[in-house]
Design an enzyme around this catalytic site. Structure first.
Site, mmCIF file in Angstrom:
data_model
loop_
_atom_site.group_PDB
_atom_site.id
_atom_site.type_symbol
_atom_site.label_atom_id
_atom_site.label_comp_id
_atom_site.label_asym_id
_atom_site.label_seq_id
_atom_site.Cartn_x
_atom_site.Cartn_y
_atom_site.Cartn_z
ATOM 1 N N HIS A 204 108.363 81.463 50.246
ATOM 2 C CA HIS A 204 107.142 81.603 49.440
ATOM 3 C C HIS A 204 106.736 83.057 49.188
ATOM 4 O O HIS A 204 105.849 83.327 48.387
ATOM 5 C CB HIS A 204 105.980 80.814 50.077
ATOM 6 C CG HIS A 204 105.468 81.385 51.358
ATOM 7 N ND1 HIS A 204 104.328 82.134 51.429
ATOM 8 C CD2 HIS A 204 105.944 81.324 52.622
ATOM 9 C CE1 HIS A 204 104.118 82.489 52.691
ATOM 10 N NE2 HIS A 204 105.096 82.012 53.436
ATOM 11 N N CYS A 321 97.362 86.546 57.533
ATOM 12 C CA CYS A 321 97.463 85.834 58.805
ATOM 13 C C CYS A 321 96.476 86.410 59.812
ATOM 14 O O CYS A 321 96.116 85.745 60.761
ATOM 15 C CB CYS A 321 98.866 85.948 59.377
ATOM 16 S SG CYS A 321 100.100 85.530 58.173
HETATM 17 N N1 PLP Z 1 106.621 87.920 59.335
HETATM 18 C C1 PLP Z 1 106.020 88.678 58.412
HETATM 19 C C2 PLP Z 1 106.315 90.153 58.362
HETATM 20 C C3 PLP Z 1 105.121 88.115 57.502
HETATM 21 O O1 PLP Z 1 104.522 88.868 56.589
HETATM 22 C C4 PLP Z 1 104.852 86.714 57.590
HETATM 23 C C5 PLP Z 1 103.857 86.084 56.690
HETATM 24 O O2 PLP Z 1 102.864 86.669 56.344
HETATM 25 C C6 PLP Z 1 105.539 85.967 58.558
HETATM 26 C C7 PLP Z 1 106.413 86.606 59.420
HETATM 27 C C8 PLP Z 1 105.332 84.491 58.698
HETATM 28 O O3 PLP Z 1 105.840 83.824 57.575
HETATM 29 P P1 PLP Z 1 105.504 82.276 57.316
HETATM 30 O O4 PLP Z 1 104.020 82.148 57.395
HETATM 31 O O5 PLP Z 1 106.040 82.007 55.962
HETATM 32 O O6 PLP Z 1 106.194 81.496 58.382
#
Ligand code: PLP
Length: 377
Positions: A204, A321
């Protein structure tokens, strides 16, 4: 359709039209379970392997190295859960890893591991710091390719070389894991050339569907923790999300072939923000992703986000996040060498090929006029 201009593509992107068409085609026409032995199932299996081969060609890796997952968080979790049970010793991470990595550290500590954080001045890990901190107890090194908060690009190839030299010196294997979510399709990065042992990707972030991602494993020597129907060679059991996987393969190819000049958008914003003395651009000028431009102003980031939203611009304060974990996000800024004030006023603008120069000029003007009002008001 919501109104406004979206500048939060590091959090997620809009699915591309071609990827959505593929998602719909597979959902309607190839809906069978790839594990079913009838002809419908066999067709689904063949679409699954076609998607895997397409992605392997796009990323120049062998098909046996890629495992489909529900996204980077799951890919990271598979590796870190497995290694936690397989071995014991010291784990090294950068101090600016995503929570998908960091949230494992309490489990590592409670199982008797030691944890060492590498410095991330301006978002960068250095090979000198890694060289100094790695010991003959180190079993895992986990360092992201591109930082999701300010976009700094880590020198992964050099860092892996340090690890390989230490492995030879100590006669012990060290697993190098690289969270490549913000790198793939955005900055030059090769699994093979960098020689990482494992890596994570989410569809995504590159105009693919949500809920699908990849785990790259150079060798299939992880202990299988997940249980289920043995899909993905047991590494990730559960019926494969075939529509999303096929759409992901289309999005990946489109993204790698994309010649859109994202740097022009980034430069336009950087140059405009530079004109105001109260604004400090936090994203380093060199060795940073053109998809991210993070700056700080005297306006607290939550207030700035709301004021920009009122004007029709959608940005983020650091990382999506971490919005629920504001304090934690601010402490990552401080670990990168920024002051508490700079951390409190940090805003991340992140781009995609759906943005235009006009949109960037508009948000630049909006930011500058808000900062002028705030500082002279
Ligand atoms: N790692 C990094 C550097 C990210 O930017 C993100 C999402 O923001 C993730 C891991 C986690 O990805 P996902 O939420 O698609 O599992």
């Amino acid at each position: 359709m919501q109104n406004g201009i979206y500048f939060d593509s590091a959090a997620t992107t809009q699915i591309s039209k071609k990827a959505l068409e593929e998602y719909n085609r597979i959902s309607l026409e190839v809906f069978a379970n790839p594990s079913s032995s009838h002809i419908f199932g066999k067709n689904a299996k063949s679409e699954l392997e076609k998607a895997r081969i397409n992605i392997c060609e796009t990323l120049s890796v062998e098909d046996k190295t890629l495992y489909f997952t529900s996204g980077a968080t799951e890919s990271i979790s598979i590796v870190l859960s497995s290694l936690l049970f397989m071995t014991k010793g010291n784990i090294i991470t950068s101090s600016a890893e995503h929570d998908a990595v960091m949230s494992f550290m309490p489990s590592y500590l409670s199982k008797g591991w030691t944890w060492t954080e590498l410095k991330t001045k301006n978002g960068f890990v250095t090979k000198e710091d890694l060289e100094e901190k790695i010991t003959n107890e180190t079993r895992i090194v986990a360092i992201q390719a591109v930082n999701n908060i300010i976009g700094s690009i880590n020198p992964i190839e050099d860092l892996v070389k340090v690890v390989r030299a230490k492995e030879a010196e100590f006669g012990k294997k060290i697993f190098f894991f690289c969270d490549a979510v913000q790198a793939i399709g955005k900055v030059p990065f090769s699994f093979l050339k960098s020689d990482v042992d494992g890596a994570s990707i989410s569809a995504h972030k590159i105009h693919g569907p949500k809920g699908v991602g990849l785990l790259y494993l150079k060798r299939d020597n992880l202990m299988v923790i997940s249980r289920g129907g043995g899909q993905e060679k047991g590494i990730r059991g559960g019926t494969e999300n075939l529509p999303a996987i096929s759409a992901f393969s289309i999005a990946m190819k489109e993204k790698i072939d994309d010649e859109f000049n994202i740097k022009e958008l980034n430069d336009t914003l950087r140059n405009a923000l530079r004109q105001n003395d109260y604004i400090k651009v936090l994203t380093p000028e060199e060795n940073s992703s053109p998809y991210i431009l993070t700056f700080s102003s005297p306006i607290p980031s939550e207030v700035m986000m709301r004021m920009l939203q009122d004007k029709g611009f959608y940005v983020s304060s650091g990382s999506a996040c971490s919005n629920n974990l504001k304090k934690k996000s601010e402490s990552v800024f401080q670990k990168m060498g920024f002051s508490p004030k700079e951390a409190q006023g940090a805003i991340r603008v992140s781009f995609s090929h759906n943005n235009t120069i006009n949109e960037v000029e508009a948000i630049s003007q909006a930011i500058i006029s808000l900062v002028k009002e705030f500082t002279h008001g």
